[in-house]
Design an enzyme around this catalytic site. Sequence first.
Site, PDB file in Angstrom:
ATOM      1  CG  ASP A  74       8.331  37.812 -31.422  1.00 35.90           C
ATOM      2  OD1 ASP A  74       7.695  38.882 -31.412  1.00 35.90           O
ATOM      3  OD2 ASP A  74       7.808  36.701 -31.216  1.00 35.90           O
TER       4      ASP A  74
ATOM      5  CE  LYS B 286       4.812  40.136 -26.741  1.00 32.91           C
ATOM      6  NZ  LYS B 286       4.751  40.399 -28.186  1.00 32.91           N
TER       7      LYS B 286
ATOM      8  CG  MET C 267       9.785  32.209 -21.520  1.00 31.94           C
ATOM      9  SD  MET C 267       8.235  33.082 -21.885  1.00 31.94           S
ATOM     10  CE  MET C 267       7.034  31.780 -21.580  1.00 31.94           C
TER      11      MET C 267
END
Length: 243
Positions: free
Chosen positions: A35, A57, A172
């Site tokens: 990642d 991502k 997030m």
Amino acid sequence: MSGFVSFVSAGPGDPELLTLKGAARLREADVVLYDDLASGAILDLARPGANLVAVGKRAGRPSTKQHHVNRLLVDYAATGVRVVRLKSGDAGIFGRLEEELETLREAGIGFEIIPGVTSACVAAAQAGIPLTRRHTSRRVQFVTGADVTGELPPDLNWAALADPDATTVVYMGRRTFPVLAAKLIEHGLSSSTPALFAESLGRPDERLVRTTIAELAEQLARGGAASTAAVIMFGALAEGGSS
């Protein structure tokens, strides 16, 4: 002959916070699918000659589709090689681990999961505070601030999130926190509830901000888009030395 996949939790990005087992798997791997947040210095631990494949991502940026990551895991492992799937933080916390495990199970490919340090623990440690307090915060809850569309999930448990005796960690949630904070206040949480904003944990540009949920919501609403990863904590936070 099928290979084997090791899901290695990279922690926040500081190689010294990687577990010994995770580091060992990196040194043994033939292929590393990593990642964005699990790149940098941690990849220096990979075996020389290993195939390093970026599959990150990130919200608001070009990203590898999940079905493509799933396919790569199967295709590489099917050749008989040792594959490391390097995920940031702890692989099992908001890291889409379930989809990748299910794909491997369906393909009959063996795997292991190596846990790691999640950003909630790192943020608290860097701020010099505990996640729990004996008399005022006996519960810790982790929640995502964004669903698959990037918006605040509509079905959050507001009574639990507005509990003043819990420590709540939002992953997030940089973009959606202003809306989240308004909902929390609407459900009875004081606007002066302590909050900690932590970004770029374990990296040279790390930043910690001690504030309140109302003040943080105002700051983030004015701040616009940002590309750095951040985690937000609020509740009965102990006093710490960072600001």
